[in-house]
Design a protein around this motif. Structure first.
Motif, mmCIF file in Angstrom:
data_model
loop_
_atom_site.group_PDB
_atom_site.id
_atom_site.type_symbol
_atom_site.label_atom_id
_atom_site.label_comp_id
_atom_site.label_asym_id
_atom_site.label_seq_id
_atom_site.Cartn_x
_atom_site.Cartn_y
_atom_site.Cartn_z
ATOM 1 N N ARG A 1 -46.942 -9.553 13.596
ATOM 2 C CA ARG A 1 -47.267 -9.446 12.167
ATOM 3 C C ARG A 1 -45.987 -9.216 11.374
ATOM 4 N NH1 ARG A 1 -51.243 -4.824 11.153
ATOM 5 N NH2 ARG A 1 -49.380 -3.585 11.566
ATOM 6 N N CYS A 2 -45.865 -9.939 10.271
ATOM 7 C CA CYS A 2 -44.672 -9.804 9.422
ATOM 8 C C CYS A 2 -44.702 -8.466 8.689
ATOM 9 C CB CYS A 2 -44.620 -10.956 8.425
ATOM 10 S SG CYS A 2 -43.259 -10.788 7.253
ATOM 11 N N ILE A 3 -43.564 -7.765 8.676
ATOM 12 C CA ILE A 3 -43.525 -6.461 8.004
ATOM 13 C C ILE A 3 -43.396 -6.632 6.494
ATOM 14 C CG2 ILE A 3 -42.500 -5.384 10.042
ATOM 15 C CD1 ILE A 3 -39.868 -5.139 8.446
ATOM 16 N N ARG A 4 -43.165 -7.867 6.026
ATOM 17 C CA ARG A 4 -43.028 -8.093 4.580
ATOM 18 C C ARG A 4 -44.304 -8.698 3.978
ATOM 19 N NH1 ARG A 4 -41.191 -12.435 1.477
ATOM 20 N NH2 ARG A 4 -40.440 -11.800 -0.586
ATOM 21 N N CYS A 5 -44.822 -9.788 4.604
ATOM 22 C CA CYS A 5 -45.968 -10.489 4.002
ATOM 23 C C CYS A 5 -47.251 -10.289 4.799
ATOM 24 C CB CYS A 5 -45.663 -11.975 3.841
ATOM 25 S SG CYS A 5 -45.696 -12.914 5.397
ATOM 26 N N ALA A 6 -47.175 -9.606 5.938
ATOM 27 C CA ALA A 6 -48.342 -9.266 6.777
ATOM 28 C C ALA A 6 -49.011 -10.482 7.411
ATOM 29 C CB ALA A 6 -49.366 -8.433 6.003
ATOM 30 N N SER A 7 -48.383 -11.664 7.358
ATOM 31 C CA SER A 7 -48.978 -12.831 8.027
ATOM 32 C C SER A 7 -48.922 -12.637 9.541
ATOM 33 C CB SER A 7 -48.247 -14.112 7.632
ATOM 34 O OG SER A 7 -46.886 -14.035 7.997
ATOM 35 N N LEU A 8 -49.892 -13.234 10.244
ATOM 36 C CA LEU A 8 -49.995 -13.088 11.701
ATOM 37 C C LEU A 8 -49.500 -14.349 12.395
ATOM 38 C CD1 LEU A 8 -53.529 -11.420 11.982
ATOM 39 C CD2 LEU A 8 -51.297 -10.307 12.179
ATOM 40 N N GLY B 1 -37.328 -14.285 12.775
ATOM 41 C CA GLY B 1 -38.330 -13.479 12.078
ATOM 42 C C GLY B 1 -39.474 -14.331 11.550
ATOM 43 N N CYS B 2 -40.113 -13.856 10.481
ATOM 44 C CA CYS B 2 -41.296 -14.516 9.912
ATOM 45 C C CYS B 2 -40.919 -15.885 9.341
ATOM 46 C CB CYS B 2 -41.895 -13.643 8.818
ATOM 47 S SG CYS B 2 -43.223 -14.449 7.897
ATOM 48 N N PRO B 3 -41.507 -16.979 9.853
ATOM 49 C CA PRO B 3 -41.172 -18.308 9.334
ATOM 50 C C PRO B 3 -41.464 -18.469 7.838
ATOM 51 C CG PRO B 3 -42.261 -18.507 11.468
ATOM 52 C CD PRO B 3 -42.381 -17.061 11.045
ATOM 53 N N SER B 4 -42.558 -17.871 7.350
ATOM 54 C CA SER B 4 -42.901 -18.002 5.919
ATOM 55 C C SER B 4 -41.868 -17.311 5.041
ATOM 56 C CB SER B 4 -44.264 -17.374 5.622
ATOM 57 O OG SER B 4 -45.252 -17.964 6.402
ATOM 58 N N CYS B 5 -41.530 -16.079 5.417
ATOM 59 C CA CYS B 5 -40.575 -15.324 4.597
ATOM 60 C C CYS B 5 -39.181 -15.946 4.677
ATOM 61 C CB CYS B 5 -40.555 -13.854 5.020
ATOM 62 S SG CYS B 5 -42.031 -12.957 4.494
ATOM 63 N N LEU B 6 -38.822 -16.483 5.842
ATOM 64 C CA LEU B 6 -37.515 -17.140 5.968
ATOM 65 C C LEU B 6 -37.434 -18.334 5.023
ATOM 66 C CD1 LEU B 6 -34.795 -17.119 7.498
ATOM 67 C CD2 LEU B 6 -35.798 -18.789 9.064
#
Ligand SMILES: [Zn+2]
Length: 360
Positions: free
Chosen positions: A5-12, A21-26
């Motif tokens: 789970r992303c610590i910024r956007c909470a996506s799984l 890290g999180c592909p969406s936030c990157l």
């Protein structure tokens, strides 16, 4: 493990390897750490780790020393020193290397690439040797000769760069285009190291609880915040499973203001380079996971000058304890926090002595 789970956007995200890290936030320009989630039976209180039977050199279960004289001198209730220097290659990094290198092997990788001129490089080189993997380490030209020598003796291939940031594109190319498994961050702005590796720090929380009970404050030398975040994850697990009723505050020691500036703007992506002899916590960047560990635990960033860290190192040495400057900074931070009113005679404090500096 059930998900990350992303610590910024909470996506799984499904279990797997996310060195960036999180592909969406990157994609949105905000590198963000993923956190491992587990499905565990309610009665299962053991701290879960991603790799169940990791390659080991005997890391973990480090001693915690009760430093009553220091507690009196500093005006705090209790003070303990968690000796991560007792790990096989002399630093906390071995806990991360055991999980990370084991995951690399399970994922079918034959080489691990990392940017480190110090403890992480030595540790990864040793664990890669134990696992039968090739280590490729990008160092800086001012890498201490004994660190460099140790990496080479463990069989690592080294590439030297003029400055710290110059190493990241090289490691990025090895990982993205040549099948290497990422042993450290290679993004700029940076993200935390592979989440499976950082999980290796969680047992520190359990060991502190076993040895000291639940302290009020823990002081952690910090650069990109893997150790700070990993210790936080350990306490979070103990809290969620009902073992403790509050979290200890985690404070981050740094040689100059990075985290305090990032906290002021709410953005971890700044660049705040400055000169320091506190080699293991140097560098101009910080990470979102470090900010989150401070915010979620109620801790604070603490700046310690090289002179303050040097005085603290001398005090530790007179007790028979070897510490690199970056580790001694944790003791220097106690006085700073006391002056700022964040510690008092009721405080029970644990210092994380990350490395003894035997190759400094
Ligand atoms: Zn995200």
């Amino acid at each position: 493990m059930s998900n990350l789970r992303c610590i910024r956007c909470a996506s799984l995200w499904p279990p797997g390897d996310y060195p960036e890290g999180c592909p969406s936030c990157l994609a949105a320009g905000h590198p963000a750490t993923l956190e491992c989630l587990y499905t565990a039976a309610p009665h299962d209180l053991a701290i879960p780790l991603p790799v169940l039977a990791p390659v080991t050199l005997g890391e973990g279960a480090t001693p915690t020393l009760d430093a009553a004289d220091l507690a009196r001198a500093e005006g705090v209730g209790q003070l303990w020193i968690k000796c991560e220097s007792a790990n096989p290659t002399g630093s906390h990094k071995d806990r991360m290397s055991a999980q990370l290198v084991s995951r690399a092997r399970l994922a079918g990788a034959t080489r691990v690439a990392a940017a480190s001129s110090g403890n992480a490089g030595v540790s990864l080189a040793a664990y890669c040797a134990a696992a039968g993997l090739q280590a490729d380490i990008a160092i800086t030209r001012n890498c201490p000769p004994l660190q460099r020598d140790a990496m080479e003796r463990f069989g690592a291939r080294l590439r030297a760069f003029e400055d710290s940031l110059g190493r990241w594109p090289y490691v990025q190319d090895l990982c993205r285009n040549h099948g290497a498994f990422a042993g450290t961050n290679y993004l700029n702005p940076p993200v935390g190291t592979h989440p499976y590796g950082v999980e290796g720090y969680k047992p520190i929380a359990q060991e502190i609880l076993d040895d000291c009970g639940l302290p009020t404050d823990i002081i952690v030398p910090t650069a990109r915040g893997d150790l700070l975040w990993g210790i936080y994850l350990g306490w979070q697990h103990l809290h969620q499973t009902g073992r403790i009723d509050r979290l200890p505050r985690l404070h981050a020691v740094e040689p100059y203001a990075r985290l305090s500036r990032a906290l002021a703007t709410g953005d971890a992506r700044g660049q705040w380079e400055s000169a320091t002899e506190q080699y293991s916590i140097a560098g101009g960047t910080c990470t979102l996971q470090a900010l989150e560990a401070l915010a979620r635990s109620g801790g604070a960033p603490v700046e310690t000058s090289d002179a303050q860290a040097g005085d603290a190192r001398q005090r530790l040495e007179r007790m028979g304890l070897g510490a690199e400057l970056s580790s001694a900074a944790a003791l220097a931070a106690v006085s700073r926090l006391r002056l700022a009113g964040k510690l008092d005679a009721e405080s029970s404090v644990v210092l994380i002595l990350t490395s003894d500096g035997r190759r400094g």
